[in-house]
Write a protein that holds these residues in place. Structure first.
Motif, PDB file in Angstrom:
ATOM      1  N   ALA A 162       0.885  -1.240   0.163  1.00  0.00           N
ATOM      2  CA  ALA A 162      -0.072  -0.016   0.095  1.00  0.00           C
ATOM      3  C   ALA A 162       0.940   1.324   0.008  1.00  0.00           C
ATOM      4  CB  ALA A 162      -0.926  -0.129   1.263  1.00  0.00           C
ATOM      5  N   ILE A 163       0.596   2.346  -0.829  1.00  0.00           N
ATOM      6  CA  ILE A 163       1.168   3.490  -0.933  1.00  0.00           C
ATOM      7  C   ILE A 163       0.224   4.681  -0.838  1.00  0.00           C
ATOM      8  CG2 ILE A 163       1.255   3.490  -3.452  1.00  0.00           C
ATOM      9  CD1 ILE A 163       3.796   5.307  -3.409  1.00  0.00           C
ATOM     10  N   ASN A 164       0.498   5.449   0.248  1.00  0.00           N
ATOM     11  CA  ASN A 164      -0.524   6.565   0.522  1.00  0.00           C
ATOM     12  C   ASN A 164      -0.052   7.780  -0.425  1.00  0.00           C
ATOM     13  OD1 ASN A 164      -1.994   8.746   1.462  1.00  0.00           O
ATOM     14  ND2 ASN A 164      -2.035   7.955   3.548  1.00  0.00           N
ATOM     15  N   CYS A 165      -0.830   8.045  -1.113  1.00  0.00           N
ATOM     16  CA  CYS A 165      -0.275   9.128  -2.296  1.00  0.00           C
ATOM     17  C   CYS A 165      -0.485  10.666  -1.640  1.00  0.00           C
ATOM     18  CB  CYS A 165      -1.486   9.315  -3.530  1.00  0.00           C
ATOM     19  SG  CYS A 165      -1.177   7.535  -4.431  1.00  0.00           S
ATOM     20  N   ALA A 166      -1.155  10.900  -0.622  1.00  0.00           N
ATOM     21  CA  ALA A 166      -1.469  12.073   0.014  1.00  0.00           C
ATOM     22  C   ALA A 166      -0.310  12.203   1.096  1.00  0.00           C
ATOM     23  CB  ALA A 166      -2.702  12.119   0.753  1.00  0.00           C
ATOM     24  N   ALA A 167       0.334  11.277   1.480  1.00  0.00           N
ATOM     25  CA  ALA A 167       1.391  11.355   2.480  1.00  0.00           C
ATOM     26  C   ALA A 167       2.894  11.500   1.930  1.00  0.00           C
ATOM     27  CB  ALA A 167       1.408  10.204   3.127  1.00  0.00           C
ATOM     28  N   LEU A 168       2.930  11.264   0.715  1.00  0.00           N
ATOM     29  CA  LEU A 168       4.435  11.739  -0.009  1.00  0.00           C
ATOM     30  C   LEU A 168       4.710  12.976  -0.868  1.00  0.00           C
ATOM     31  CD1 LEU A 168       4.693   8.087  -1.694  1.00  0.00           C
ATOM     32  CD2 LEU A 168       6.194   9.031   0.285  1.00  0.00           C
ATOM     33  N   PRO A 169       5.664  13.569  -0.743  1.00  0.00           N
ATOM     34  CA  PRO A 169       5.948  14.772  -1.415  1.00  0.00           C
ATOM     35  C   PRO A 169       5.948  14.571  -2.796  1.00  0.00           C
ATOM     36  CG  PRO A 169       7.722  14.593   0.429  1.00  0.00           C
ATOM     37  CD  PRO A 169       6.713  13.186   0.320  1.00  0.00           C
ATOM     38  N   GLU A 170       5.831  15.396  -3.811  1.00  0.00           N
ATOM     39  CA  GLU A 170       5.628  15.179  -5.158  1.00  0.00           C
ATOM     40  C   GLU A 170       6.784  14.757  -5.854  1.00  0.00           C
ATOM     41  OE1 GLU A 170       4.405  17.581  -9.212  1.00  0.00           O
ATOM     42  OE2 GLU A 170       3.792  18.448  -7.176  1.00  0.00           O
TER      43      GLU A 170
ATOM     44  N   PHE B  93       8.052   3.846  -8.985  1.00  0.00           N
ATOM     45  CA  PHE B  93       8.627   3.080 -10.217  1.00  0.00           C
ATOM     46  C   PHE B  93      10.186   2.757  -9.850  1.00  0.00           C
ATOM     47  CE2 PHE B  93       5.908   6.519 -12.209  1.00  0.00           C
ATOM     48  CZ  PHE B  93       4.921   5.436 -12.260  1.00  0.00           C
ATOM     49  N   GLY B  94      10.326   3.233  -8.663  1.00  0.00           N
ATOM     50  CA  GLY B  94      11.918   3.010  -8.090  1.00  0.00           C
ATOM     51  C   GLY B  94      13.072   3.785  -8.981  1.00  0.00           C
ATOM     52  N   HIS B  95      14.341   3.631  -8.446  1.00  0.00           N
ATOM     53  CA  HIS B  95      15.426   4.469  -9.146  1.00  0.00           C
ATOM     54  C   HIS B  95      16.650   3.740  -9.187  1.00  0.00           C
ATOM     55  CE1 HIS B  95      15.773   5.855  -4.796  1.00  0.00           C
ATOM     56  NE2 HIS B  95      17.008   5.535  -5.090  1.00  0.00           N
ATOM     57  N   GLU B  96      17.730   4.140  -9.975  1.00  0.00           N
ATOM     58  CA  GLU B  96      18.743   3.774 -10.242  1.00  0.00           C
ATOM     59  C   GLU B  96      19.862   4.360  -9.208  1.00  0.00           C
ATOM     60  OE1 GLU B  96      19.778   0.835 -11.636  1.00  0.00           O
ATOM     61  OE2 GLU B  96      17.914   0.511 -12.915  1.00  0.00           O
ATOM     62  N   LYS B  97      20.752   4.072  -9.150  1.00  0.00           N
ATOM     63  CA  LYS B  97      21.817   4.650  -8.150  1.00  0.00           C
ATOM     64  C   LYS B  97      22.537   5.817  -8.972  1.00  0.00           C
ATOM     65  CE  LYS B  97      26.522   4.239  -6.031  1.00  0.00           C
ATOM     66  NZ  LYS B  97      27.621   3.317  -5.751  1.00  0.00           N
TER      67      LYS B  97
ATOM     68  N   ALA C 158      14.075  -0.613  -5.705  1.00  0.00           N
ATOM     69  CA  ALA C 158      12.892  -0.958  -6.240  1.00  0.00           C
ATOM     70  C   ALA C 158      11.731  -0.294  -6.081  1.00  0.00           C
ATOM     71  CB  ALA C 158      12.567  -2.563  -6.024  1.00  0.00           C
ATOM     72  N   GLY C 159      10.672  -0.014  -6.693  1.00  0.00           N
ATOM     73  CA  GLY C 159       9.628   0.867  -6.509  1.00  0.00           C
ATOM     74  C   GLY C 159       8.492  -0.208  -6.041  1.00  0.00           C
ATOM     75  N   CYS C 160       7.210   0.440  -5.778  1.00  0.00           N
ATOM     76  CA  CYS C 160       6.120  -0.144  -5.214  1.00  0.00           C
ATOM     77  C   CYS C 160       5.648  -1.322  -6.428  1.00  0.00           C
ATOM     78  CB  CYS C 160       4.970   0.576  -5.065  1.00  0.00           C
ATOM     79  SG  CYS C 160       5.403   1.603  -3.331  1.00  0.00           S
ATOM     80  N   PHE C 161       5.609  -1.178  -7.624  1.00  0.00           N
ATOM     81  CA  PHE C 161       5.332  -2.011  -8.358  1.00  0.00           C
ATOM     82  C   PHE C 161       6.248  -3.454  -8.392  1.00  0.00           C
ATOM     83  CE2 PHE C 161       2.634   1.516 -10.223  1.00  0.00           C
ATOM     84  CZ  PHE C 161       1.637   0.693 -10.881  1.00  0.00           C
ATOM     85  N   GLU C 162       7.407  -3.186  -8.599  1.00  0.00           N
ATOM     86  CA  GLU C 162       8.360  -4.361  -8.271  1.00  0.00           C
ATOM     87  C   GLU C 162       8.201  -5.040  -7.156  1.00  0.00           C
ATOM     88  OE1 GLU C 162      12.477  -3.783  -9.794  1.00  0.00           O
ATOM     89  OE2 GLU C 162      11.719  -1.869  -9.858  1.00  0.00           O
TER      90      GLU C 162
ATOM     91  N   SER D 110       2.226  -2.936 -18.512  1.00  0.00           N
ATOM     92  CA  SER D 110       2.443  -3.668 -17.557  1.00  0.00           C
ATOM     93  C   SER D 110       4.241  -3.722 -17.416  1.00  0.00           C
ATOM     94  CB  SER D 110       1.916  -5.127 -17.859  1.00  0.00           C
ATOM     95  OG  SER D 110       0.649  -5.049 -17.424  1.00  0.00           O
ATOM     96  N   CYS D 111       4.687  -2.571 -17.725  1.00  0.00           N
ATOM     97  CA  CYS D 111       6.046  -2.645 -17.754  1.00  0.00           C
ATOM     98  C   CYS D 111       6.408  -1.271 -16.808  1.00  0.00           C
ATOM     99  CB  CYS D 111       6.914  -2.494 -18.937  1.00  0.00           C
ATOM    100  SG  CYS D 111       6.731  -3.984 -19.778  1.00  0.00           S
ATOM    101  N   VAL D 112       7.616  -1.238 -15.911  1.00  0.00           N
ATOM    102  CA  VAL D 112       7.892   0.002 -15.581  1.00  0.00           C
ATOM    103  C   VAL D 112       9.349   0.469 -15.774  1.00  0.00           C
ATOM    104  CG1 VAL D 112       6.407  -0.077 -13.373  1.00  0.00           C
ATOM    105  CG2 VAL D 112       8.739  -1.289 -13.182  1.00  0.00           C
TER     106      VAL D 112
END
Length: 447
Positions: free
Chosen positions: A178-186, A194-198, A209-213, A243-245
């Protein structure tokens, strides 16, 4: 041979014929080869898993296909695999265990149906007609792959509905994220999703890894979707369609198998009209909509909810409260519960702690219980920069008091107030609109 052991047996030449026969005459146990014409055993199991009605399955495999058979057990939910040539005594024991497993699954489904009739579905509680309709919708949509949009006021239990859908689905063994979209800064929203690379941005010291992964082969709840930035909504739509991130800063796309459930406490038509929710994303997610009734519209559910919540609180706080007095229940019935079930839970938790054992009495309730939210004294201090909150104040009331005090401190500079509060300017404006609408509604009712 199997018939001689007392089983009724039907046969199919391949997976396609098996699907056709199973649609007409469900079986308790399925024994299938892996290598078959038209549709092999792996595809057969995938179809049955997607439909959510796979019987307990034993996979037959030749020597050399053990790895494939084990994969069928782990990934596709087969009960077990059996290596050829068949040893009758071993097969008979395995069949007995598989049949028992099938009967246990049937009994579990029967008990869950019985509980839903009595007002319980997973962690949801309610016997009133609106909640029984919600139970029915959850049970219908859970086995499918369909995206679900859950609407309802804050505190009505939208996350519990999402968890019930996950629990009753073929993905129940997978993760629920679960991810709360109201609790995270933009600025962090896309990285969380989606996650991020170094090195993708300042502070990205390692790959993440992001929430989808994280929700791979499971369910992802996008809570308070209407608070997600519109630009991020466009990228989310692309992920749902493909269906890809792609991680921030990454080059390769990663295939994801995730069921998405979204929730919002906004009035959807208004959110669409104001541009807070993209229409294309709404139509993509709104394959199946479930609307939760507020507590004030759930006539007769208060005793059932109170009993269930007291049981939870007793376990949490090691107390021995048995019920609420009739006077307390009468007060509960007269109250409108603007914070819905979440507010009821908070009130009962305080009361259970104070009571310790026996019955909850009126003296265990907050001293201002039942007063309209706007009439409760949220700021009870002579100090200009301090908010004091009486026990029993809801989260919504506390939030409103903090926002109002911060605006006083910044002389109504909303940009500075949003920075101090750690929220976006858009979120602050939305909150102020909500408070203005609520006060206008209260004024109209009073008039």
């Amino acid at each position: 041979m199997i018939e001689s052991w007392g089983y009724d047996v039907d046969t199919a030449a391949d997976g396609q014929e098996a699907l056709e026969k199973l649609s007409q005459h469900p079986a308790h146990v399925l024994v299938t080869d892996l290598m078959m014409p038209r549709m092999d055993g792996t595809e057969l199991l995938k179809h049955l898993k997607n439909q959510g009605d796979a019987p307990t399955t034993i996979v037959l495999t030749a020597f050399g296909n053990i790895e494939t058979a084990i994969q069928a057990v782990h990934d596709l939910g087969a009960f077990w695999f059996f290596e050829k040539p068949i040893q009758p005594s071993q097969l008979r024991v395995l069949l007995e265990r598989a049949a028992l497993q099938g009967r246990m699954e049937e009994e579990k489904e029967r008990l869950e149906r019985q509980l839903s009739y009595k007002g319980v579905l997973v962690d949801l509680v309610g016997s009133c007609p609106p909640m029984q309709e919600v139970f029915s919708l959850v049970q219908q949509v859970a086995p499918s792959k369909a995206a679900v949009l859950i609407a309802g006021e804050s505190g009505t239990g939208k996350e519990l509905v999402a968890r019930a859908i996950h629990h009753l689905s073929p993905r129940s063994d997978g993760p629920f994220v679960a991810i709360n979209c109201a609790a995270l800064p933009e600025t962090l929203m896309e990285s969380e999703l989606f996650g991020h690379e170094k090195g993708a941005f300042t502070g990205a010291v390692e790959r993440r890894a992001g929430c989808f992964e994280l929700a791979q082969h499971g369910t992802l709840l996008l809570d308070e979707l209407g608070e997600m930035p519109v630009g991020t909504q466009a990228k989310l739509l692309r992920v749902l369609e493909d269906s890809c991130v792609r991680r921030l800063g990454g080059r390769a796309e990663i295939a994801v198998d995730v069921r998405v459930v979204a929730s919002t406490n906004k009035v959807i038509d208004e959110a669409l009209r104001k541009g807070e929710l993209r229409e294309d994303l709404y139509y993509r997610l709104n394959v199946f909509q479930i609307t939760l009734p507020p507590l004030r519209q759930r006539d007769g559910d208060l005793p059932l909810l109170t009993e269930a919540l007291i049981e939870v609180m007793n376990k949490k706080h090691d107390t021995r409260v048995v019920d609420v007095s009739q006077d307390v229940m009468d007060q509960f019935r007269r109250y409108s519960w603007p914070g819905n079930v979440r507010e009821l839970r908070n009130v009962l938790e305080r009361a259970v702690i104070l009571a310790g054992e026996g019955s909850i009495l009126p003296s265990h309730l907050p001293h201002d219980f039942g007063a309209p939210a706007g009439a409760r004294p949220a700021q009870l201090s002579n100090e200009p920069d301090v908010v004091r909150l009486p026990v029993g104040t809801t989260v919504g009331e506390a939030e409103k008091a903090l926002i109002q005090l911060t605006l006083q401190h910044t002389k109504n500079n909303k940009t500075r107030a949003a920075e101090i509060l750690g929220i976006s300017l858009k979120t602050l404006f939305n909150k102020l609109k909500e408070y203005g609408a609520a006060e206008a509604e209260t004024g109209t009712a009073t008039t």
